[in-house]
Design a protein around this motif. Structure first.
Motif, PDB file in Angstrom:
ATOM      1  N   TRP A 150       0.796  -1.233   0.000  1.00  7.31           N
ATOM      2  CA  TRP A 150       0.000   0.000   0.000  1.00  7.31           C
ATOM      3  C   TRP A 150       0.824   1.277   0.000  1.00  7.31           C
ATOM      4  O   TRP A 150       0.270   2.359  -0.187  1.00  7.31           O
ATOM      5  CB  TRP A 150      -0.940  -0.003   1.206  1.00  7.31           C
ATOM      6  CG  TRP A 150      -1.963  -1.082   1.131  1.00  7.31           C
ATOM      7  CD1 TRP A 150      -2.312  -1.817   0.026  1.00  7.31           C
ATOM      8  CD2 TRP A 150      -2.787  -1.565   2.191  1.00  7.31           C
ATOM      9  NE1 TRP A 150      -3.298  -2.717   0.318  1.00  7.31           N
ATOM     10  CE2 TRP A 150      -3.614  -2.594   1.650  1.00  7.31           C
ATOM     11  CE3 TRP A 150      -2.921  -1.242   3.539  1.00  7.31           C
ATOM     12  CZ2 TRP A 150      -4.543  -3.278   2.424  1.00  7.31           C
ATOM     13  CZ3 TRP A 150      -3.851  -1.923   4.305  1.00  7.31           C
ATOM     14  CH2 TRP A 150      -4.648  -2.936   3.754  1.00  7.31           C
ATOM     15  N   VAL A 175       1.865   1.023  -4.526  1.00  9.33           N
ATOM     16  CA  VAL A 175       0.847   2.005  -4.936  1.00  9.33           C
ATOM     17  C   VAL A 175       1.513   3.266  -5.471  1.00  9.33           C
ATOM     18  O   VAL A 175       1.125   3.791  -6.530  1.00  9.33           O
ATOM     19  CB  VAL A 175      -0.095   2.334  -3.750  1.00  9.33           C
ATOM     20  CG1 VAL A 175      -0.934   3.563  -4.072  1.00  9.33           C
ATOM     21  CG2 VAL A 175      -1.004   1.145  -3.447  1.00  9.33           C
ATOM     22  N   PHE A 202      -5.824  -1.237  -1.819  1.00  9.83           N
ATOM     23  CA  PHE A 202      -5.561   0.068  -1.210  1.00  9.83           C
ATOM     24  C   PHE A 202      -6.719   1.026  -1.398  1.00  9.83           C
ATOM     25  O   PHE A 202      -7.171   1.285  -2.512  1.00  9.83           O
ATOM     26  CB  PHE A 202      -4.308   0.706  -1.800  1.00  9.83           C
ATOM     27  CG  PHE A 202      -4.064   2.109  -1.304  1.00  9.83           C
ATOM     28  CD1 PHE A 202      -3.486   2.313  -0.063  1.00  9.83           C
ATOM     29  CD2 PHE A 202      -4.453   3.212  -2.049  1.00  9.83           C
ATOM     30  CE1 PHE A 202      -3.280   3.598   0.410  1.00  9.83           C
ATOM     31  CE2 PHE A 202      -4.245   4.504  -1.584  1.00  9.83           C
ATOM     32  CZ  PHE A 202      -3.656   4.692  -0.345  1.00  9.83           C
ATOM     33  N   ILE A 255      -5.169   0.568  -8.853  1.00 10.99           N
ATOM     34  CA  ILE A 255      -4.533   0.621  -7.535  1.00 10.99           C
ATOM     35  C   ILE A 255      -5.335  -0.155  -6.505  1.00 10.99           C
ATOM     36  O   ILE A 255      -4.772  -0.856  -5.654  1.00 10.99           O
ATOM     37  CB  ILE A 255      -4.348   2.089  -7.095  1.00 10.99           C
ATOM     38  CG1 ILE A 255      -3.223   2.742  -7.907  1.00 10.99           C
ATOM     39  CG2 ILE A 255      -4.025   2.177  -5.609  1.00 10.99           C
ATOM     40  CD1 ILE A 255      -3.029   4.206  -7.624  1.00 10.99           C
TER      41      ILE A 255
END
Length: 371
Positions: free
Chosen positions: A165, A169, A188, A183
């Motif tokens: 995350w 990301v 996340f 994403i």
């Protein structure tokens, strides 16, 4: 392992500071200075703006860690999320009714009653409140996970979530995504990210270690982290560099997470006892709900306050941001104390009590039937 049963006012002071830098971030993000387009004429101001973006995201992470630090060893009660929901409704409807029917203000976002009441009754939108309420509701299940894990397992969980995350990301944002990949495919969202902060807070509470339990080391870590932030902001000399650094300055940025851990741990290691600080700290959610209301926000940052007036100088832009944000911060505290904590306290508390009672009965019924 350090166990602190009594709330330390230094942590409450950090709660206040966290909300204050969130207000400063909203000055940088929502006001009239056009930071989205890099203009070399305003390089100094853009670098300051980038720094203010960072401290605002740092304030979010720190604020969540503070709450999670106390929640991770507490017994779940419906009272917390219900009280927060009612407080949010109180301010959202109160502000909307005041602006629409009392002050006759033409709102930037006109709403029908259907839009206000459905799918849940709330005129304004608060992403932070949504995520925080879900964290409160998930608290008993998160605590079960935490109690089931040993120190090494909790570290592994935290590291895995940071890789997913934070690094991955941000990598998607910087380098571009993959075909047919989003994403949120990595799990996340701002809401799920709060669970990572919850696990981090639980680790600090249960284990910490020599570094995080040291006032000296956490102070050094905090200063180094903030120095790196200033240095990174200084490097923003083009649109591409600005955007790359901005991507890492979000709530899930590695430097944001690291800074929040060191700063929270430093304040936790300090000892302070102040009834005044504790009293003011109880108004921090009120500050957020008032100044970040969807209808109040443009009035504050685009009509009453214009950051474009200070775009020629980074120093003037910073000083104006500090001054205006402090003014907004103080006014919101005063409003919260008068309206929520003095005039309407009994109403909100009584509603919280009765609704909590209903949910407690439902919980007892379900547990009795399926245990």
């Amino acid at each position: 392992m350090i166990i602190r049963n009594k709330r330390n006012s230094s942590i409450e002071l950090l709660r206040i500071l966290s909300m204050f830098v969130i207000v400063i971030h909203h000055y940088a993000y929502h006001s009239t200075f056009n930071w989205q387009v890099y203009n070399s004429q305003y390089t100094g101001t853009l670098k300051v703006n980038l720094f203010l973006h960072f401290i605002g995201k740092l304030g979010v992470d720190t604020f969540v860690i503070i709450g999670a630090y106390f929640l991770c060893e507490k017994r779940f009660t419906f009272k917390r999320p219900i009280n927060l929901i009612l407080t949010t409704m109180f301010y959202s409807f109160g502000i909307w009714i005041t602006l629409t029917y009392v002050l006759k203000v033409k709102l930037s976002i006109p709403l029908s009653w259907r839009e206000i009441l459905l799918p849940f009754p709330l005129p304004s939108g608060y992403w932070f409140v949504y995520s925080y309420v879900i964290m409160l509701l998930a608290m008993p299940f998160l605590n079960i996970i935490i109690r089931a894990l040993n120190r090494a397992q909790l570290i592994m969980l935290i590291m895995e979530l940071i890789i997913l995350w934070s690094f991955l990301v941000i990598g998607f944002i910087i380098f571009g995504g993959k075909p047919n990949t989003e994403i949120n495919d990595l799990g996340f969202t701002q809401t799920t990210f709060f669970t990572l902060l919850y696990f981090i807070a639980a680790y600090i509470r249960k284990y910490s270690g020599n570094i995080l339990n040291s006032k000296k080391y956490t102070a050094i870590g905090s200063l180094i982290s903030l120095f790196l932030v200033v240095f990174c902001s200084y490097l923003a000399n083009s649109q591409r560099t600005f955007n790359l650094i901005l991507a890492t300055f979000d709530t899930n940025g590695p430097l944001v997470i690291l800074s929040s851990i060191f700063i929270f741990s430093f304040f936790r290691n300090c000892s302070l006892n102040s009834e005044v600080i504790n009293y003011i700290a109880n108004s921090m959610f009120g500050v957020y709900l008032i100044h970040e209301d969807s209808f109040i926000r443009p009035i504050i940052w685009r009509q009453l306050i214009s950051s474009r007036l200070y775009e020629q100088s980074g120093i003037n832009y910073l000083l104006a941001g500090l001054g205006y944000s402090l003014l907004v911060f103080i006014i919101c505290i005063i409003i919260d104390i008068i309206c929520r904590r003095l005039i309407f306290k009994r109403v909100i508390d009584n509603l919280t009590y009765h609704i909590t009672k209903i949910f407690n009965k439902l919980e007892a019924l379900i547990l009795h039937k399926y245990s």
